[in-house]
Design an enzyme around this catalytic site. Structure first.
Site, PDB file in Angstrom:
ATOM      1  N   GLN A 150      47.688 130.383  -9.802  1.00 47.01           N
ATOM      2  CA  GLN A 150      47.647 130.458 -11.531  1.00 47.01           C
ATOM      3  C   GLN A 150      46.045 131.180 -11.544  1.00 47.01           C
ATOM      4  O   GLN A 150      45.629 132.038 -12.443  1.00 47.01           O
ATOM      5  CB  GLN A 150      47.957 129.353 -12.035  1.00 47.01           C
ATOM      6  N   GLN A 171      57.052 130.919 -19.130  1.00 45.13           N
ATOM      7  CA  GLN A 171      56.794 130.810 -17.697  1.00 45.13           C
ATOM      8  C   GLN A 171      57.829 129.869 -16.812  1.00 45.13           C
ATOM      9  O   GLN A 171      57.769 129.581 -15.729  1.00 45.13           O
ATOM     10  CB  GLN A 171      55.439 130.334 -17.409  1.00 45.13           C
ATOM     11  N   GLU A 191      41.752 123.827 -10.166  1.00 45.69           N
ATOM     12  CA  GLU A 191      42.047 124.403  -8.887  1.00 45.69           C
ATOM     13  C   GLU A 191      43.390 124.033  -8.564  1.00 45.69           C
ATOM     14  O   GLU A 191      44.015 124.595  -7.426  1.00 45.69           O
ATOM     15  CB  GLU A 191      40.924 124.328  -7.971  1.00 45.69           C
ATOM     16  N   HIS A 249      43.577 116.757 -16.531  1.00 45.79           N
ATOM     17  CA  HIS A 249      43.444 117.503 -17.814  1.00 45.79           C
ATOM     18  C   HIS A 249      41.855 116.891 -18.474  1.00 45.79           C
ATOM     19  O   HIS A 249      41.435 117.883 -18.771  1.00 45.79           O
ATOM     20  CB  HIS A 249      44.470 117.491 -18.750  1.00 45.79           C
TER      21      HIS A 249
HETATM   22  O1  PAF Z   1      48.556 125.286 -16.029  1.00 39.96           O
HETATM   23  C1  PAF Z   1      49.555 125.102 -17.115  1.00 39.96           C
HETATM   24  O2  PAF Z   1      49.404 124.065 -17.570  1.00 39.96           O
HETATM   25  C2  PAF Z   1      50.053 126.148 -17.679  1.00 39.96           C
HETATM   26  O3  PAF Z   1      50.474 127.111 -16.870  1.00 39.96           O
HETATM   27  C3  PAF Z   1      49.085 126.868 -18.541  1.00 39.96           C
HETATM   28  C4  PAF Z   1      47.976 127.756 -18.050  1.00 39.96           C
HETATM   29  C5  PAF Z   1      48.551 126.005 -19.651  1.00 39.96           C
HETATM   30  C6  PAF Z   1      49.920 128.226 -19.292  1.00 39.96           C
HETATM   31  O4  PAF Z   1      50.845 127.965 -19.925  1.00 39.96           O
END
Ligand code: PAF
Length: 275
Positions: free
Chosen positions: A153, A61, A148, A37
């Site tokens: 996603q 999600q 990536e 991150h």
């Molecule tokens: O990849 C993630 O952490 C999540 O899917 C995101 C993009 C923050 C959406 O909640």
């Protein structure tokens, strides 16, 4: 670093930071931040004058069968890391702010959202697309940086941003790996010591599958052999497949992306690599 939990305050801060042509880059996260991150935050720093990070564990999600409460959370640790990384603004909404009573709109993506994680986790990408659309709109970000690591996603996000003409640029960042090759993920902390020792077998098997395909080995038996090797190592592999990078349709020739998902204990590991 501003920590914002209220939508009106977010809009005011975003508008102020975007005056005089200055840009705002968003890194959407669900917290439990790791070096992967922070690499996205560093890329966002290069992309815009103001860096915003959202931390929101998005219930939409997660499947009903998935335990949302077990998702790792570390608010104090996350904020300390973001402050040290030079983040300007952290958007930390409550569930009721994101999904107030009566909310009835979601974003449904076909194409790259179908198959793979889309099949394994029905509704997952609807949740991702809905929350990302809201985060883009709430922050007014000019650019959003995605890893990536979650390749499907990334393609889903690119697809709905193009389809809905959203005024935001999606920037991808290469997967950040541990020294032994394991892709960094917030879920890795849930691996036992023994599972953590086995986990780097996944990228190793993927490398060897790619090497064989590059060397001209036939696709289907090579993938089947890769799946068998993962099983022997103790994984319960869900898929190992070579696809076209953007559409995720079956690969025939040209650029390809090897996608893998495999469970180790009860932790689902995802990885992907370019052919
Ligand atoms: O990849 C993630 O952490 C999540 O899917 C995101 C993009 C923050 C959406 O909640």
């Amino acid at each position: 670093m501003k920590i914002i939990r209220d939508l009106a305050a977010l809009r005011a801060t975003s508008a102020e930071s975007r005056q005089n042509g200055r840009r705002l880059a968003l890194v959407p996260t669900m917290g439990a931040l790791h070096a992967g991150h922070l690499a996205l935050v560093a890329a966002a720093r290069q992309a815009a004058e103001t860096v915003a990070v959202s931390i929101f564990v998005n219930p939409l999600q997660f499947l009903a069968s998935e335990d949302l409460s077990r998702y790792p959370r570390d608010e104090a640790g996350d904020l300390a890391k973001l402050s040290a990384a030079g983040c300007d603004l952290v958007w930390m909404p409550e569930v009721a702010t994101m999904y107030p009573d009566g909310a009835a709109t979601t974003v449904e993506v076909a194409g790259p959202a179908e198959g793979y994680e889309g099949s394994a986790r029905p509704g997952h990408f609807r949740g991702v697309a809905t929350v990302c659309t809201k985060l883009f709109s709430q922050t007014g970000a000019d650019v959003a940086v995605f890893g990536e690591k979650d390749w499907q996603q990334l393609q889903v996000v690119r697809r709905f941003v193009a389809d809905l003409d959203l005024p935001i640029r999606i920037q991808a960042h290469a997967t950040v790996r541990e020294a032994d090759g394991l892709a960094m993920s917030s879920r890795n902390v849930r691996l036992s010591e023994a599972e953590r020792a086995v986990a780097p077998t996944l990228p190793r098997v993927m490398q060897s599958v790619l090497g064989a395909i590059r060397g001209g080995a036939p696709l289907a038996p090579t993938l089947a052999h890769g799946m068998a090797t993962l099983r022997e190592a103790g994984f319960a592999p869900d898929y190992l497949d070579l696809v076209q990078p953007e559409t995720l349709r079956p690969w025939e020739s040209g650029p390809g992306r090897l996608l893998a998902a495999a469970k180790l204990g009860d932790v689902r590991l995802l990885d992907n690599m370019a052919l």
